[in-house]
Design a protein around this motif. Sequence first.
Motif, short mmCIF file in Angstrom:
data_model
loop_
_atom_site.label_atom_id
_atom_site.label_comp_id
_atom_site.label_asym_id
_atom_site.label_seq_id
_atom_site.Cartn_x
_atom_site.Cartn_y
_atom_site.Cartn_z
N ILE A 30 0.83 -1.21 0.00
CA ILE A 30 0.00 0.00 0.00
C ILE A 30 0.87 1.25 0.00
O ILE A 30 0.62 2.20 -0.76
N PHE A 61 1.00 4.18 -3.08
CA PHE A 61 0.83 5.62 -2.88
C PHE A 61 2.10 6.38 -3.23
O PHE A 61 2.04 7.51 -3.74
N SER A 62 3.26 5.78 -2.97
CA SER A 62 4.52 6.43 -3.34
C SER A 62 4.65 6.55 -4.85
O SER A 62 5.09 7.58 -5.37
N HIS A 74 2.17 6.72 -6.93
CA HIS A 74 1.19 7.73 -7.35
C HIS A 74 1.74 9.14 -7.19
O HIS A 74 1.42 10.04 -7.98
N GLU A 75 2.60 9.34 -6.18
CA GLU A 75 3.23 10.64 -5.96
C GLU A 75 4.50 10.81 -6.77
O GLU A 75 5.16 11.85 -6.69
N SER A 128 -4.38 2.52 4.25
CA SER A 128 -4.34 3.29 3.01
C SER A 128 -4.35 4.79 3.30
O SER A 128 -3.58 5.56 2.69
N SER A 133 -1.02 5.74 4.89
CA SER A 133 0.04 5.69 3.87
C SER A 133 0.01 6.95 3.01
O SER A 133 1.06 7.52 2.68
N ASP A 134 -1.20 7.37 2.64
CA ASP A 134 -1.35 8.59 1.85
C ASP A 134 -0.79 9.79 2.60
O ASP A 134 -0.06 10.62 2.04
#
Length: 353
Positions: free
Chosen positions: A74, A78-79, A81-82, A216, A219-220
């Motif tokens: 997860i 997110f990493s 996605h960034e 999640s 993590s975000d």
Amino acid sequence: MNRVLSIVTAIVVAVSVVVQVGGFGDMPKFFAAAVAMIPLAALMGKATETIAAHAGARLGGLLSATFGNAVELIIGIFSLHEGLTSLVKASITGSVVGNLLFVLGLSFFVGGIRHPIQEFNVRVARSNASMLMLGVGVAFVVPTVFARTAHPVPSVLSFGVALVSLIVYLLGLYFSLFTHREVFAYIGHEQEQTEGVPQRLWPAVLTLAVTTVLVSLESDWLVGTVRSIAAQLGWSELFIGVVVVAIIGNAAEHASAVWMAWKNRMDLSVEIAVGSTLQVAMFIAPVLFFVGACIGVPFNFLFSWPELVSMIAAVLLVVVLMLDGESNWLEGAMAVGAYLVLAAGFYSLPAAV
């Protein structure tokens, strides 16, 4: 114990939510999310174990393999996605190095204090050693070396590595759960002794669903403050991924492996530490590669030289320590010492590396 863990989790998650919405700075947000991830990972692990106990040995093993490193997966998604691909690679490196040197080393050390010589299954140790050499020693080194040639093809190499690693990992699961399950039967027996009577199924399913959503969110929040924290503290993304994120994602497994070693259940302790490493290298990393391709964020298997050297050193040292099927506290001290040296090396790296 589960009730206490649930209360602690509720408190730290509530504090994290207050920090996130209360207008606090990035540093409190980062550390609040990091602290909240630890008990959430523990709850997720316990819920998965309960579901696995109800599902039976074969399906249970598959569920454990799938959800055992859910936190790392997860955080990695997110990493990506960034756009923090270097953080994803660093967290993979940290999981490999941390599980092999710190977790397994601490297990050898703690267990060795109580039991002078501890034994574990040599055949399984050799099988795991071979998988480690393939999943880390070959899969991560080959793309980096070949990409340094005159005609680099990193995307093709990374695709091939991801596909082969995933297939071999699934074959390894089939090997341990079906064709050669008698070799690994003792691990399931030890796990049943440890867990006792399984808890009810549906509360565990609900717990897994809720903790997955909360992980999640955390993590975000965690990933969203990485760049700011790196600038404020002077830490590189390599150090944050290798040490901080890896420790957060594997906290529950760390405690389980050491506790099993203290109880002289070294087969289970070794399986937790080494099995988690194999999951990260041969399952989580390939899945992240394909996730990156789906969301349009290129992710390859080209690691930096400090990362490669650290992972290869960790694999070679652990292979040497495991092949005799015995452990003692001195071997554990050597492994933990190696981890501390590597962590200090990553701490000293500038942010640009």
